[in-house]
Design a protein around this motif. Structure first.
Motif, mmCIF file in Angstrom:
data_model
loop_
_atom_site.group_PDB
_atom_site.id
_atom_site.type_symbol
_atom_site.label_atom_id
_atom_site.label_comp_id
_atom_site.label_asym_id
_atom_site.label_seq_id
_atom_site.Cartn_x
_atom_site.Cartn_y
_atom_site.Cartn_z
ATOM 1 N N MET A 1 0.779 -1.272 0.069
ATOM 2 C CA MET A 1 -0.086 0.217 0.163
ATOM 3 C C MET A 1 0.943 1.291 0.029
ATOM 4 O O MET A 1 1.755 1.407 0.731
ATOM 5 C CB MET A 1 -0.809 -0.024 1.039
ATOM 6 C CG MET A 1 -1.697 1.335 1.442
ATOM 7 S SD MET A 1 -3.206 1.538 0.168
ATOM 8 C CE MET A 1 -3.713 3.073 0.569
ATOM 9 N N ARG A 2 0.555 2.265 -1.007
ATOM 10 C CA ARG A 2 1.333 3.313 -1.139
ATOM 11 C C ARG A 2 0.261 4.516 -0.659
ATOM 12 O O ARG A 2 -0.708 4.717 -1.247
ATOM 13 C CB ARG A 2 1.836 3.593 -2.482
ATOM 14 C CG ARG A 2 2.810 2.550 -2.984
ATOM 15 C CD ARG A 2 3.162 3.156 -4.398
ATOM 16 N NE ARG A 2 4.042 2.220 -4.930
ATOM 17 C CZ ARG A 2 4.410 1.871 -6.258
ATOM 18 N NH1 ARG A 2 3.983 2.818 -6.964
ATOM 19 N NH2 ARG A 2 5.459 1.156 -6.745
ATOM 20 N N LEU A 3 1.055 5.184 0.575
ATOM 21 C CA LEU A 3 0.033 5.990 1.068
ATOM 22 C C LEU A 3 0.351 7.432 1.250
ATOM 23 O O LEU A 3 1.491 7.637 1.905
ATOM 24 C CB LEU A 3 -0.474 5.707 2.642
ATOM 25 C CG LEU A 3 -1.540 6.372 3.332
ATOM 26 C CD1 LEU A 3 -2.845 6.149 2.764
ATOM 27 C CD2 LEU A 3 -1.616 5.738 4.784
ATOM 28 N N ALA A 4 -0.053 8.527 0.477
ATOM 29 C CA ALA A 4 0.505 9.920 0.624
ATOM 30 C C ALA A 4 -0.450 10.289 1.793
ATOM 31 O O ALA A 4 -1.586 10.328 1.979
ATOM 32 C CB ALA A 4 0.118 10.508 -0.437
ATOM 33 N N ILE A 5 0.511 11.108 2.617
ATOM 34 C CA ILE A 5 -0.329 12.024 3.707
ATOM 35 C C ILE A 5 0.050 13.377 3.400
ATOM 36 O O ILE A 5 1.153 13.931 3.418
ATOM 37 C CB ILE A 5 0.476 11.573 5.184
ATOM 38 C CG1 ILE A 5 0.289 10.171 5.372
ATOM 39 C CG2 ILE A 5 -0.074 12.380 6.408
ATOM 40 C CD1 ILE A 5 0.842 9.790 6.667
ATOM 41 N N ALA A 6 -1.334 13.949 3.271
ATOM 42 C CA ALA A 6 -1.097 15.371 2.750
ATOM 43 C C ALA A 6 -2.199 16.402 3.279
ATOM 44 O O ALA A 6 -3.346 16.029 3.637
ATOM 45 C CB ALA A 6 -1.231 15.388 1.129
ATOM 46 N N ASN A 7 -1.810 17.514 3.298
ATOM 47 C CA ASN A 7 -2.889 18.759 3.758
ATOM 48 C C ASN A 7 -2.126 19.865 3.362
ATOM 49 O O ASN A 7 -0.975 20.385 4.103
ATOM 50 C CB ASN A 7 -3.247 18.548 4.998
ATOM 51 C CG ASN A 7 -4.464 19.618 5.317
ATOM 52 O OD1 ASN A 7 -4.432 20.619 4.723
ATOM 53 N ND2 ASN A 7 -5.324 19.209 6.155
ATOM 54 N N GLN A 8 -2.711 20.860 2.410
ATOM 55 C CA GLN A 8 -1.940 21.978 2.092
ATOM 56 C C GLN A 8 -1.691 22.917 3.230
ATOM 57 O O GLN A 8 -0.867 23.796 3.082
ATOM 58 C CB GLN A 8 -2.659 22.578 0.974
ATOM 59 C CG GLN A 8 -3.820 23.369 1.053
ATOM 60 C CD GLN A 8 -5.195 22.491 1.320
ATOM 61 O OE1 GLN A 8 -4.975 21.309 1.187
ATOM 62 N NE2 GLN A 8 -6.210 22.980 1.091
ATOM 63 N N ASP A 117 5.776 -3.573 2.720
ATOM 64 C CA ASP A 117 4.245 -3.771 2.862
ATOM 65 C C ASP A 117 3.605 -2.244 2.616
ATOM 66 O O ASP A 117 2.642 -2.317 1.729
ATOM 67 C CB ASP A 117 3.854 -4.429 4.187
ATOM 68 C CG ASP A 117 4.465 -5.677 4.359
ATOM 69 O OD1 ASP A 117 4.363 -6.591 3.415
ATOM 70 O OD2 ASP A 117 5.137 -5.925 5.529
ATOM 71 N N HIS A 118 4.169 -1.261 3.387
ATOM 72 C CA HIS A 118 3.556 -0.127 3.144
ATOM 73 C C HIS A 118 4.700 0.870 2.700
ATOM 74 O O HIS A 118 5.810 1.069 3.263
ATOM 75 C CB HIS A 118 2.914 0.531 4.193
ATOM 76 C CG HIS A 118 1.809 -0.498 4.841
ATOM 77 N ND1 HIS A 118 0.419 -0.470 4.170
ATOM 78 C CD2 HIS A 118 1.691 -1.320 5.852
ATOM 79 C CE1 HIS A 118 -0.290 -1.396 4.709
ATOM 80 N NE2 HIS A 118 0.492 -1.955 5.705
ATOM 81 N N ILE A 119 4.258 2.013 1.846
ATOM 82 C CA ILE A 119 5.170 3.097 1.512
ATOM 83 C C ILE A 119 4.387 4.375 1.978
ATOM 84 O O ILE A 119 3.385 4.554 1.333
ATOM 85 C CB ILE A 119 5.579 3.040 0.013
ATOM 86 C CG1 ILE A 119 6.263 2.016 -0.179
ATOM 87 C CG2 ILE A 119 6.245 4.613 -0.246
ATOM 88 C CD1 ILE A 119 6.944 1.839 -1.796
ATOM 89 N N VAL A 120 4.904 4.990 2.938
ATOM 90 C CA VAL A 120 4.270 6.275 3.557
ATOM 91 C C VAL A 120 4.826 7.314 2.921
ATOM 92 O O VAL A 120 5.967 7.619 2.986
ATOM 93 C CB VAL A 120 4.166 6.298 5.062
ATOM 94 C CG1 VAL A 120 3.362 7.342 5.714
ATOM 95 C CG2 VAL A 120 3.234 4.913 5.393
ATOM 96 N N ILE A 121 4.102 8.448 2.441
ATOM 97 C CA ILE A 121 4.735 9.719 2.113
ATOM 98 C C ILE A 121 4.447 10.812 2.418
ATOM 99 O O ILE A 121 3.302 11.097 2.651
ATOM 100 C CB ILE A 121 4.512 9.689 0.348
ATOM 101 C CG1 ILE A 121 4.855 8.309 -0.487
ATOM 102 C CG2 ILE A 121 5.390 10.952 -0.429
ATOM 103 C CD1 ILE A 121 4.069 8.372 -1.796
ATOM 104 N N ASP A 122 5.239 11.454 3.344
ATOM 105 C CA ASP A 122 4.898 12.724 3.934
ATOM 106 C C ASP A 122 5.048 13.940 3.204
ATOM 107 O O ASP A 122 6.347 14.046 2.391
ATOM 108 C CB ASP A 122 5.912 12.893 5.212
ATOM 109 C CG ASP A 122 5.456 14.267 6.065
ATOM 110 O OD1 ASP A 122 4.573 14.437 5.857
ATOM 111 O OD2 ASP A 122 6.668 14.647 6.281
ATOM 112 N N CYS A 123 3.904 14.596 2.672
ATOM 113 C CA CYS A 123 4.054 15.577 1.460
ATOM 114 C C CYS A 123 4.279 17.086 2.364
ATOM 115 O O CYS A 123 3.871 17.275 3.657
ATOM 116 C CB CYS A 123 2.673 15.527 0.882
ATOM 117 S SG CYS A 123 2.269 14.085 0.121
ATOM 118 N N PRO A 124 4.503 17.805 1.448
ATOM 119 C CA PRO A 124 4.875 19.234 2.037
ATOM 120 C C PRO A 124 3.579 19.871 2.085
ATOM 121 O O PRO A 124 2.342 19.524 1.550
ATOM 122 C CB PRO A 124 5.732 20.171 1.010
ATOM 123 C CG PRO A 124 5.419 19.177 -0.321
ATOM 124 C CD PRO A 124 5.244 17.819 -0.005
#
Length: 256
Positions: A1-8, A117-124
């Motif tokens: 599961m690739r999960l982007a964690i984002a909020n502008q 198993d998981h890729i978590v992406i911390d977005c700017p």
């Protein structure tokens, strides 16, 4: 599961969520890769990777100077690896102009990252090219949302970006969930906002809420996720519960 964690919007607990959710999934025995896609590099610091240790970073990966494997580092959290960020990433949007595939650089780089198993992406905290890269590479989007007056207004902008990315770059991208952060049950406004968000988004909103908790704020200065700094803290326990809830929603896999 690739999960982007984002909020502008900044200051909503996005990096705190990325670091502690990754640590909680790792504690459950899941193999997790956290990608720090924020030029501030706070997720890297929060996992104990000092700036002197960041010989290669996600910036090098996006520009084709290194592979994901080259830039991956071990962290203090069990089963959690990290591709760190450096301040160089702040110029990435300009540096990537020369690449025709600039919205897909991260997706291409992750094709060989099959050991997780998981890729978590911390977005700017923006909806620029770096966040678009994350959304183009992700299976799902997780949105940390502070329970405050303008929460829904900012969320609507992010949902519009989600729809645009679906239409142009990643038709399989899903809104995995919204998690309420910095939640104070003594504050009537928090409850009102939570009810409004649940009315609009229903079961997309996680049952787990992340409370205001001083341990969550202290942990990064020690280079530790809160789960290692104080596993009994209310914030740590909330992220463990969030990881369980997320795992129950989603299959454990990495998209090809």
């Amino acid at each position: 599961m690739r999960l982007a964690i984002a909020n502008q919007k900044g200051g909503v607990g996005k990096t705190t969520t990325a670091v502690n959710l990754a640590a909680a999934l790792g504690a459950m025995g899941q193999r997790v890769l956290l990608i720090d896609l924020d030029p501030q590099g706070n997720a890297s610091t929060g996992l104990g990777i000092g700036r002197h240790s960041r010989k290669l970073s996600i910036y090098d990966v996006l520009l084709g100077r290194a592979t994901i494997e080259d830039a991956t580092l071990r962290t203090v959290a069990n089963n959690v690896a990290l591709v760190p960020s450096t301040v160089d990433l702040s110029g990435a949007e300009i540096d990537l102009i020369e690449f025709e595939d600039r919205p897909f650089r991260l997706r291409s780089a992750l094709r060989d990252a099959l050991a997780f198993d998981h890729i978590v992406i911390d977005c700017p905290p923006s909806l620029g090219l770096l966040t678009v890269n994350a959304l183009a590479a992700a299976d799902g989007l997780l949105v940390p949302l502070q329970a405050e007056f303008f929460a829904l207004e900012g969320l609507s902008q992010l949902v519009k970006t989600l729809e645009r990315v679906r239409a142009s770059a990643n038709p399989h991208l899903q809104l995995t969930g919204i998690v309420l952060t910095m939640f104070d049950r003594r504050n009537r406004l928090c409850e009102m906002v939570a009810n409004d968000v649940r009315d609009h988004f229903g079961d997309t909103v996680f049952r787990t809420v992340i409370p205001r908790n001083v341990r969550l704020s202290e942990a990064p200065s020690h280079g530790l996720p809160a789960l290692l700094y104080d596993p009994r803290a209310a914030g740590s326990e909330a992220y463990v519960e969030l990881a369980r809830e997320l795992s129950a929603r989603l299959p454990v896999r990495v998209a090809a």
